[in-house]
Structures are given as structure tokens and as C-alpha cells.
Scaffold this active site. Structure first.
Site, PDB file in Angstrom:
ATOM      1  N   THR A  81       0.859  -1.183   0.000  1.00 43.38           N
ATOM      2  CA  THR A  81       0.000   0.000   0.000  1.00 43.38           C
ATOM      3  C   THR A  81       0.894   1.231   0.000  1.00 43.38           C
ATOM      4  O   THR A  81       1.965   1.227   0.588  1.00 43.38           O
ATOM      5  CB  THR A  81      -0.941   0.014   1.222  1.00 43.38           C
ATOM      6  OG1 THR A  81      -0.148   0.026   2.421  1.00 43.38           O
ATOM      7  CG2 THR A  81      -1.866  -1.208   1.227  1.00 43.38           C
ATOM      8  N   GLY A  83      -0.421   4.758   0.329  1.00 41.19           N
ATOM      9  CA  GLY A  83      -1.185   5.971   0.603  1.00 41.19           C
ATOM     10  C   GLY A  83      -2.058   6.340  -0.581  1.00 41.19           C
ATOM     11  O   GLY A  83      -2.876   5.545  -1.028  1.00 41.19           O
ATOM     12  N   ASP A 107      -8.829  11.218   8.785  1.00 45.77           N
ATOM     13  CA  ASP A 107      -8.014  10.537   9.792  1.00 45.77           C
ATOM     14  C   ASP A 107      -7.594   9.193   9.205  1.00 45.77           C
ATOM     15  O   ASP A 107      -8.442   8.364   8.890  1.00 45.77           O
ATOM     16  CB  ASP A 107      -8.843  10.338  11.070  1.00 45.77           C
ATOM     17  CG  ASP A 107      -8.076   9.653  12.186  1.00 45.77           C
ATOM     18  OD1 ASP A 107      -6.862   9.454  12.059  1.00 45.77           O
ATOM     19  OD2 ASP A 107      -8.715   9.311  13.200  1.00 45.77           O
ATOM     20  N   GLY A 112      -4.778   1.049   7.299  1.00 46.46           N
ATOM     21  CA  GLY A 112      -4.019  -0.156   6.954  1.00 46.46           C
ATOM     22  C   GLY A 112      -4.682  -1.421   7.474  1.00 46.46           C
ATOM     23  O   GLY A 112      -4.735  -2.441   6.781  1.00 46.46           O
ATOM     24  N   ASP A 113      -5.199  -1.355   8.677  1.00 44.35           N
ATOM     25  CA  ASP A 113      -5.900  -2.513   9.247  1.00 44.35           C
ATOM     26  C   ASP A 113      -7.185  -2.799   8.479  1.00 44.35           C
ATOM     27  O   ASP A 113      -7.538  -3.961   8.241  1.00 44.35           O
ATOM     28  CB  ASP A 113      -6.214  -2.278  10.725  1.00 44.35           C
ATOM     29  CG  ASP A 113      -4.958  -2.246  11.581  1.00 44.35           C
ATOM     30  OD1 ASP A 113      -3.971  -2.909  11.216  1.00 44.35           O
ATOM     31  OD2 ASP A 113      -4.960  -1.538  12.597  1.00 44.35           O
ATOM     32  N   SER A 143     -12.497   4.377   5.244  1.00 44.77           N
ATOM     33  CA  SER A 143     -12.191   4.411   6.679  1.00 44.77           C
ATOM     34  C   SER A 143     -11.494   5.700   7.088  1.00 44.77           C
ATOM     35  O   SER A 143     -11.461   6.035   8.272  1.00 44.77           O
ATOM     36  CB  SER A 143     -11.336   3.204   7.082  1.00 44.77           C
ATOM     37  OG  SER A 143      -9.984   3.386   6.701  1.00 44.77           O
ATOM     38  N   GLY A 148     -11.014   7.880  14.062  1.00 42.79           N
ATOM     39  CA  GLY A 148     -10.941   6.640  14.826  1.00 42.79           C
ATOM     40  C   GLY A 148     -10.500   5.487  13.956  1.00 42.79           C
ATOM     41  O   GLY A 148     -10.312   5.630  12.748  1.00 42.79           O
TER      42      GLY A 148
END
Length: 171
Positions: A81, A83, A107, A112-113, A143, A148
Site C-alpha cells: 500500500t 497511501g 483521519d 491499513g488494518d 475508513s 478513529g
């Protein structure tokens, strides 16, 4: 830690289960090459930690050199990945670039998760690489629109709506 991850990877290999390792953050003591891993996910900085090469350098390798490097590391598929830049899917036969889903991030914590979970779920469901990577890119991008980590992860319906909109606007 590393010992638990290696044990899980060895067990997956032993019973024939596809293993997806999100190697973030990379651990200096990880024994790359000691255990076969179907899929490794890293970001552009971690790519150098794992492969010794920046993503562009890895992508520029001749097919035989790229195959040898992945074989030495015992990695079947390396997903990088980057960005806002396209995600790279590096494997013996090719290097594919998968466009990201353009958003104005609020945010990036947890992106990544989100990507890793979405990719693993799509691969487990039997989706083709191109489809699974596109889905993961959209999920990760969505996301970033909320603050968060877990609370910002999109639901499947949100990702599918965004994918539908992206497909209809690109044609």
C-alpha cells in the site's frame, strides 16, 4: 509477537490454509524466508524492510529477479500500500497496480488494518485478486473519512455502494 505469528504461519502451511500476514509494523527479528507465506501486506516503507528494495525498485526488477527475490523470502504475493498512490500487487508473474479510491482523508488511523481485513475477507470468499484489491482499497479509503480506527471502518454495504458508484462513473 513474532513467535506466535511464525507458529500460526507454520500451522497454516502444514494444513494447507492460505495465510495473509499484515507485516505492520515490521519486526527486525522476523525470520523472512524461514516459513512460506501466501500473502504479505506492507506499506511503502515496510517494503524496504522486508525486501531490501523500495516499491518502485521492486516493481522495476526483471521478472526472473523478482521471482528469485520472492522465492528467497518464501512470499507468494506481496501487496504494497502506498497511501494516495496505487497499491502494488507483486508476484512472480507480474506487478499489478491497483488505483486507490480518491477521498479527502480526515483521519488515516486504522486505514491499513481496514485494508488488510478487507483484502483477507475478499480472498477468503474466493474473489479474484483484482477484485479483492479494489475492494480493499475502497474500504481503506472510506475508513479515512471518519475519526478513529474501528469506529471508522465501513460496513460492506458502504463499500459496495462506493464500488458501484466508482464503476458507473468510470464507464
Amino acid at each position: 509477537g513474532v513467535e506466535a505469528a511464525v507458529a500460526a504461519l507454520k500451522l497454516a502451511a502444514k494444513i494447507g490454509v492460505r495465510a495473509v500476514l499484515n507485516a505492520s509494523p515490521t519486526a527486525a527479528e522476523f525470520p523472512w524466508g524461514d516459513v512460506a507465506i501466501d500473502t504479505v501486506i506492507v506499506n511503502e516503507l515496510e517494503c524496504r524492510d522486508v525486501c531490501g528494495l523500495a516499491p518502485a525498485e521492486l516493481a522495476a526488477l526483471a521478472s526472473a529477479a523478482r521471482t528469485a527475490r520472492l522465492s528467497e523470502l518464501r512470499i507468494g504475493h506481496l501487496v504494497v500500500t502506498q497511501g494516495a498512490e496505487p497499491t502494488l500487487h507483486v508476484f512472480a508473474e507480474n506487478v499489478a497496480e491497483v488505483p486507490v479510491f480518491p477521498v479527502q482523508p480526515r483521519d488515516t488511523v486504522g486505514a491499513g488494518d481496514t485494508f488488510a481485513g478487507a483484502l483477507a475477507a475478499e480472498l477468503a470468499a474466493g474473489r479474484a485478486w483484482a477484485v479483492a484489491l479494489r475492494y480493499a482499497n475502497v474500504a481503506a479509503a472510506l475508513s479515512t473519512l471518519a475519526v478513529g480506527a474501528q469506529t471508522a471502518m465501513p460496513r460492506r454495504a458502504e463499500v459496495e455502494r462506493a464500488l458501484g458508484g466508482a464503476a458507473s462513473s468510470s464507464g
